[in-house]
Write an enzyme that holds these catalytic residues in place. Sequence first.
Site, short mmCIF file in Angstrom:
data_model
loop_
_atom_site.label_atom_id
_atom_site.label_comp_id
_atom_site.label_asym_id
_atom_site.label_seq_id
_atom_site.Cartn_x
_atom_site.Cartn_y
_atom_site.Cartn_z
N LYS A 22 0.84 -1.21 0.00
CA LYS A 22 0.00 0.00 0.00
C LYS A 22 0.88 1.26 0.00
O LYS A 22 0.63 2.19 -0.78
CB LYS A 22 -0.90 -0.01 1.24
CG LYS A 22 -1.55 1.34 1.55
CD LYS A 22 -2.43 1.30 2.77
CE LYS A 22 -1.70 1.53 4.05
NZ LYS A 22 -1.40 2.93 4.41
N ASN A 23 1.91 1.27 0.85
CA ASN A 23 2.67 2.52 1.01
C ASN A 23 3.63 2.79 -0.14
O ASN A 23 4.14 3.89 -0.28
CB ASN A 23 3.38 2.53 2.37
CG ASN A 23 2.37 2.61 3.50
OD1 ASN A 23 1.19 2.93 3.24
ND2 ASN A 23 2.77 2.31 4.70
N CYS A 117 -3.56 12.34 12.61
CA CYS A 117 -4.43 11.17 12.58
C CYS A 117 -4.29 10.49 13.93
O CYS A 117 -3.68 11.02 14.85
CB CYS A 117 -4.10 10.27 11.41
SG CYS A 117 -2.70 9.24 11.73
N ARG A 122 1.75 14.24 13.06
CA ARG A 122 2.19 13.99 11.67
C ARG A 122 2.34 15.27 10.84
O ARG A 122 1.60 15.53 9.90
CB ARG A 122 1.26 12.99 11.02
CG ARG A 122 1.18 11.72 11.86
CD ARG A 122 0.46 10.60 11.23
NE ARG A 122 1.27 10.01 10.16
CZ ARG A 122 0.79 9.01 9.42
NH1 ARG A 122 -0.42 8.57 9.60
NH2 ARG A 122 1.55 8.51 8.46
N ASP A 305 4.97 0.22 11.99
CA ASP A 305 3.69 -0.33 11.53
C ASP A 305 3.49 -1.76 11.98
O ASP A 305 2.42 -2.34 11.76
CB ASP A 305 3.59 -0.27 10.00
CG ASP A 305 3.48 1.15 9.51
OD1 ASP A 305 3.65 1.38 8.30
OD2 ASP A 305 3.26 2.05 10.35
N ARG A 397 -8.71 -0.04 5.11
CA ARG A 397 -7.90 0.94 4.36
C ARG A 397 -6.60 0.29 3.88
O ARG A 397 -6.02 0.71 2.90
CB ARG A 397 -7.55 2.12 5.26
CG ARG A 397 -8.70 3.02 5.58
CD ARG A 397 -8.25 4.21 6.37
NE ARG A 397 -7.05 4.79 5.77
CZ ARG A 397 -6.36 5.76 6.37
NH1 ARG A 397 -6.73 6.20 7.55
NH2 ARG A 397 -5.29 6.27 5.80
C1 EPZ Z 1 4.69 6.57 6.32
O1 EPZ Z 1 4.05 7.64 6.98
C2 EPZ Z 1 3.67 5.45 6.27
N1 EPZ Z 1 2.49 5.89 5.52
C3 EPZ Z 1 3.23 5.07 7.68
O2 EPZ Z 1 2.39 3.93 7.58
C4 EPZ Z 1 4.48 4.65 8.47
O3 EPZ Z 1 4.10 4.40 9.81
C5 EPZ Z 1 5.52 5.76 8.43
O4 EPZ Z 1 5.82 6.10 7.06
C6 EPZ Z 1 6.82 5.35 9.10
O5 EPZ Z 1 7.34 4.22 8.46
C7 EPZ Z 1 2.59 5.90 4.16
O6 EPZ Z 1 3.61 5.54 3.59
C8 EPZ Z 1 1.38 6.34 3.42
P1 EPZ Z 1 7.19 9.64 8.27
P2 EPZ Z 1 4.76 9.10 6.94
O7 EPZ Z 1 7.17 10.92 7.52
O8 EPZ Z 1 5.49 9.26 5.67
C9 EPZ Z 1 7.96 12.96 11.54
C10 EPZ Z 1 0.45 2.69 7.80
O9 EPZ Z 1 0.07 2.10 8.83
N2 EPZ Z 1 7.82 13.94 10.45
O10 EPZ Z 1 8.26 8.63 7.96
O11 EPZ Z 1 3.75 10.12 7.32
C11 EPZ Z 1 6.66 12.26 11.86
O12 EPZ Z 1 5.88 13.03 12.76
C12 EPZ Z 1 1.01 4.08 7.95
O13 EPZ Z 1 0.48 2.22 6.66
C13 EPZ Z 1 8.09 15.28 10.71
O14 EPZ Z 1 8.42 15.66 11.82
O15 EPZ Z 1 5.79 8.92 8.15
C14 EPZ Z 1 7.12 10.97 12.48
O16 EPZ Z 1 7.43 11.21 13.85
C15 EPZ Z 1 0.82 4.62 9.35
N3 EPZ Z 1 7.98 16.18 9.69
C16 EPZ Z 1 8.43 10.68 11.73
O17 EPZ Z 1 8.82 11.90 11.11
C17 EPZ Z 1 7.61 15.80 8.42
O18 EPZ Z 1 7.55 16.67 7.53
C18 EPZ Z 1 8.30 9.62 10.66
O19 EPZ Z 1 7.20 9.97 9.83
C19 EPZ Z 1 7.34 14.44 8.18
C20 EPZ Z 1 7.46 13.53 9.21
#
Ligand code: EPZ
Length: 430
Positions: A22-23, A117, A122, A305, A397
């Site tokens: 999915k991701n 969420c 996020r 995840d 989802r």
């Molecule tokens: C992706 O989310 C995945 N979603 C998430 O999967 C997954 O948990 C996550 O990566 C971590 O592996 C998709 O790919 C659609 P991040 P993403 O940016 O990209 C912080 C699922 O269950 N951050 O890697 O949103 C953030 O707050 C979902 O399939 C910032 O601070 O995650 C977090 O603490 C849930 N500023 C950390 O980085 C930003 O601009 C990692 O988030 C972006 C992120």
Amino acid sequence: MEQYIIKGGNPLVGEVEIGGAKNAALGILAAAIMTDDTVRIDNLPDVQDINVLLEAIGEIGVRVDRISRTSVLINGSGIGSISVDYEYIKKIRASYYLLGALLGKYKKAEVPLPGGCNIGSRPIDLHLKGFKALGAKTRISNGAIIAEADHLRGNHIYLDTVSVGATINIMMAASMAEGRTIIENSAKEPHVVDVANFLNSMGANIKGAGTDVIRIRGVEKLHATEYSIIPDQIEAGTYMFAAAATRGDVIVKNVIPKHLEATTAKLVEIGCQVEEFDDAVRVVATGRLNNTNVKTLPYPGYPTDMQPQIGVALALAEGTSIVTESIFENRFKYVDELIRMGADVKVEGNTAVIYGTEKLTGARVSAPDLRAGAALVIAGLAAEGITIVDDIVYIQRGYEYFEEKLRSLGAEIERVSSEKEIKKFKLRVG
Ligand code: EPZ
């Protein structure tokens, strides 16, 4: 509202096929609109998030032809608007990938700001930092982010936090910027690599995906391609832990074992036998699981995840375990539900101390988010008695044919939406 009803106690036994990631698919579907040629994408997971993103790109003028439930043709030549409707971002955050795709292609994009969420706030500050570094001006107006640039020029971008979304979004915009971009401290997840490989198959020039430094040389145009999405490592890991928690014997097929290494290592640590084949893994759990400690980290560390899933397995293990969630600030919401099933867990900040109990008992619980919902289903499969999981829309989802695949492994589970159906299930299973 639909629910899952489960009669626990059956060990899961048999084989299950894993769908596309999915991701990876969410980033790839966004990147697919960056060419005016037709792109064919195969091995799409048949899940709600994908269907919503296909609707969102259709809405801005992209031609979407579903060939089958897992294959689609995408043609972005007819895009009439660079503004994505709020409806879509409300349903899936990953619509924000259209920012990088539209900015890269049209040097302008307008996408509603994604809310937080259930697992945390996020933010997307790193995405915006990357776009600005490439020369875009970004502003927030009426709840939407507007990003625009006369030209996008390559730059050296350092991500303060490892971010999957920011890495993918910046990679898309940079693939059509002038000159060279370097993304430092980039995310290394397999789905980041899959999006990079997809973009390269369209004529982009991206090197180093899968490491913490990605080098991109921008190109003028991107072209047609045919691409098949990698298997979903999180769907696979979920079935692996379902086998562990129910003391089953499951062969999880159509996987890339390398992507599962952190998950496999933990399953072995808690007492499972894990056998690896070219494109499958077999998980066998005979007795009570052992305790362990785990901390979620960016890939190749233990995936956030997969945190609720191991949390449920450890709730049944012998001894005390410590689970530390280092990525998101609110990813233990399933614990309160698990305690209602008899688990003994104490959450302090981003750490859960799990005192293993002999058994869990069925209860009525509610899925707080996608992965926690799947984990509560695993708890129901392992528990004594009947469990009803509410709010399963979250689970749908990200998991295709979840109850069908579990039933094929011997689970007593049905999707119901009325008390009458619940009564019927209870009568049938006795
Ligand atoms: C992706 O989310 C995945 N979603 C998430 O999967 C997954 O948990 C996550 O990566 C971590 O592996 C998709 O790919 C659609 P991040 P993403 O940016 O990209 C912080 C699922 O269950 N951050 O890697 O949103 C953030 O707050 C979902 O399939 C910032 O601070 O995650 C977090 O603490 C849930 N500023 C950390 O980085 C930003 O601009 C990692 O988030 C972006 C992120």
